[in-house]
Design a protein around this motif. Structure first.
Motif, short mmCIF file in Angstrom:
data_model
loop_
_atom_site.label_atom_id
_atom_site.label_comp_id
_atom_site.label_asym_id
_atom_site.label_seq_id
_atom_site.Cartn_x
_atom_site.Cartn_y
_atom_site.Cartn_z
N GLY A 1 -78.37 -10.45 -42.64
CA GLY A 1 -79.15 -11.20 -41.62
C GLY A 1 -78.39 -10.99 -40.41
O GLY A 1 -77.30 -10.65 -40.33
N ASP A 2 -78.97 -11.57 -39.14
CA ASP A 2 -78.44 -11.51 -37.90
C ASP A 2 -77.37 -12.62 -37.88
O ASP A 2 -77.33 -13.71 -38.44
CB ASP A 2 -79.56 -12.10 -36.95
CG ASP A 2 -80.61 -10.86 -36.90
OD1 ASP A 2 -81.85 -11.46 -36.31
OD2 ASP A 2 -80.45 -10.04 -37.50
N SER A 3 -76.35 -12.66 -37.15
CA SER A 3 -75.17 -13.42 -36.95
C SER A 3 -74.62 -13.21 -35.24
O SER A 3 -74.68 -12.23 -34.87
CB SER A 3 -74.13 -13.08 -37.87
OG SER A 3 -73.23 -11.74 -37.49
N VAL A 4 -73.98 -14.39 -35.20
CA VAL A 4 -73.32 -14.56 -33.80
C VAL A 4 -71.95 -14.89 -34.11
O VAL A 4 -71.90 -16.24 -34.44
CB VAL A 4 -74.18 -15.26 -32.87
CG1 VAL A 4 -73.38 -15.38 -31.44
CG2 VAL A 4 -75.33 -14.63 -32.55
N THR A 5 -71.03 -14.43 -33.46
CA THR A 5 -69.48 -14.77 -33.63
C THR A 5 -68.99 -15.15 -32.22
O THR A 5 -69.19 -14.32 -31.32
CB THR A 5 -68.82 -13.96 -34.13
OG1 THR A 5 -69.27 -13.47 -35.45
CG2 THR A 5 -67.29 -14.28 -34.33
N GLN A 6 -68.50 -16.37 -31.95
CA GLN A 6 -67.93 -16.76 -30.55
C GLN A 6 -66.73 -17.45 -30.50
O GLN A 6 -66.26 -17.85 -31.61
CB GLN A 6 -69.24 -17.49 -29.61
CG GLN A 6 -69.36 -18.87 -30.39
CD GLN A 6 -70.35 -19.53 -29.46
OE1 GLN A 6 -71.52 -19.63 -29.81
NE2 GLN A 6 -69.95 -20.32 -28.38
N THR A 7 -66.16 -17.47 -29.54
CA THR A 7 -64.75 -18.13 -29.45
C THR A 7 -64.86 -19.40 -30.22
O THR A 7 -65.92 -20.40 -29.61
CB THR A 7 -64.14 -18.45 -27.97
OG1 THR A 7 -64.23 -17.02 -27.33
CG2 THR A 7 -62.97 -19.08 -27.78
N LYS A 105 -87.22 -16.43 -33.48
CA LYS A 105 -86.32 -17.08 -34.10
C LYS A 105 -84.94 -16.82 -33.57
O LYS A 105 -84.56 -15.89 -33.07
CB LYS A 105 -86.25 -16.69 -35.45
CG LYS A 105 -85.10 -17.31 -36.48
CD LYS A 105 -84.69 -16.80 -37.59
CE LYS A 105 -83.36 -17.06 -38.34
NZ LYS A 105 -83.20 -16.18 -39.54
N LEU A 106 -84.07 -17.94 -32.96
CA LEU A 106 -82.80 -17.61 -32.54
C LEU A 106 -81.74 -17.90 -33.75
O LEU A 106 -81.89 -18.72 -34.40
CB LEU A 106 -82.51 -19.00 -31.48
CG LEU A 106 -83.36 -18.70 -30.21
CD1 LEU A 106 -83.01 -19.97 -29.06
CD2 LEU A 106 -82.86 -17.55 -29.47
N THR A 107 -80.89 -17.09 -33.54
CA THR A 107 -79.78 -17.19 -34.32
C THR A 107 -78.46 -17.78 -33.29
O THR A 107 -78.13 -17.05 -32.37
CB THR A 107 -79.24 -16.14 -35.12
OG1 THR A 107 -80.19 -15.66 -35.88
CG2 THR A 107 -78.02 -15.99 -35.72
N PHE A 108 -77.89 -18.83 -33.74
CA PHE A 108 -76.72 -19.32 -32.66
C PHE A 108 -75.17 -19.04 -33.21
O PHE A 108 -75.08 -18.98 -34.42
CB PHE A 108 -76.89 -20.90 -32.79
CG PHE A 108 -78.11 -20.99 -31.75
CD1 PHE A 108 -79.41 -21.27 -32.50
CD2 PHE A 108 -77.99 -21.38 -30.51
CE1 PHE A 108 -80.36 -21.94 -31.54
CE2 PHE A 108 -78.95 -22.00 -29.67
CZ PHE A 108 -80.39 -22.06 -30.22
N GLY A 109 -74.41 -18.88 -32.31
CA GLY A 109 -73.02 -19.21 -32.54
C GLY A 109 -72.76 -20.52 -32.94
O GLY A 109 -73.53 -21.47 -32.62
N ILE A 110 -71.50 -20.96 -33.38
CA ILE A 110 -70.96 -22.07 -33.38
C ILE A 110 -70.74 -23.08 -32.34
O ILE A 110 -70.47 -24.47 -32.59
CB ILE A 110 -69.88 -22.32 -34.41
CG1 ILE A 110 -68.68 -21.70 -33.43
CG2 ILE A 110 -70.11 -21.59 -35.82
CD1 ILE A 110 -67.47 -21.97 -34.38
N GLY A 111 -70.72 -22.52 -31.16
CA GLY A 111 -70.29 -23.31 -30.02
C GLY A 111 -69.14 -23.41 -29.68
O GLY A 111 -68.23 -23.27 -30.47
#
Lengths: 118, 112
Positions: A1-7, A105-111
């Motif tokens: 699936g889609d994923s986002v990785t952030q600082t 649909k939005l896929t978010f990073g953890i913030g």
């Protein structure tokens, strides 16, 4: 699936200094997703900071900038000179545009929590 | 003033109790969403509603149901709440595809 990785975690920066929050994405449902940065100030809901829907383009708002880089699949958020009022939680997100024209649909990073010191 | 509201903002319930979270929007948006956010995770999609009585499961629908009887109002229901449903719940709405989502301030739910 889609994923986002952030600082991850918290970034502390002094007022008037520069800020960068890294964001990389992986989109399996769509080749070129729409990319977003949302911000959540204390006690408020998430609000859109900026979005870019075309690869290679840059979005900007309130002094923040982010460039959609499809080669590195990145969408880093930068600001040259932060203010105390920029203290907030920042979320990177991508949109798959959805299979229904009414929504997506939005896929978010953890913030990433940003604390700007005076 | 475009706004998404959520009620209540804070809620403490015991395991097994029923929970009703309410969301309203004054923008006549067709599509509404429920998300939850847990520490170390991004927002996760629970349900999407495309309009009145037109709802679709998101990524983590188990243990939840929704109700949308009016366009401006979208409810999230937990029948017999579980401790692992302790979380912050966000509601959002959007006028359509490619448009931004507008979020409410969140409801912090604690299930003891």
């Amino acid at each position: 699936g889609d994923s986002v990785t952030q600082t991850e975690g918290q970034v502390t920066v002094s007022e008037s200094k520069s800020l960068i929050i890294n964001c990389t994405y992986s989109a399996t449902s769509i080749a070129y997703p729409n990319l977003f940065w949302y911000v959540r100030y204390p006690g408020e809901g998430l609000q859109l900071l900026l979005k870019v829907i075309t690869a290679g383009q840059k979005g900007s708002s309130r002094g923040f900038e982010a460039t959609y880089n499809k080669e590195t699949t990145s969408f880093h958020l930068q600001k040259a000179s932060v203010q105390e009022s920029d203290s907030a939680v920042y979320y990177c997100a991508l949109s798959d545009l959805g299979t229904n024209s009414a929504g997506n649909k939005l896929t978010f990073g953890i913030g990433t929590r940003v604390l700007v010191r005076p | 003033d475009m706004k998404v509201t959520q009620m209540p903002r804070y809620l403490i319930k015991r395991m097994g109790e029923n929970v009703l979270l309410e969301c309203g929007q004054d923008m006549s948006h067709e599509t509404m969403y429920w998300y939850r956010q847990d520490p170390g995770l991004g927002l996760q999609l629970i349900y999407i509603s495309y309009d009145v009585d037109s709802n679709s499961e998101g990524d983590i629908p188990k243990g939840y149901r929704v109700s949308r009887k009016k366009r401006e109002h979208f409810s999230l229901i937990l029948d017999s709440a579980k401790t692992n449903q302790t979380s912050v719940y966000f509601c959002a709405s959007t006028p359509g595809q490619r448009a931004e989502q507008f979020f409410g301030p969140g409801t912090r739910l604690t299930v003891l």
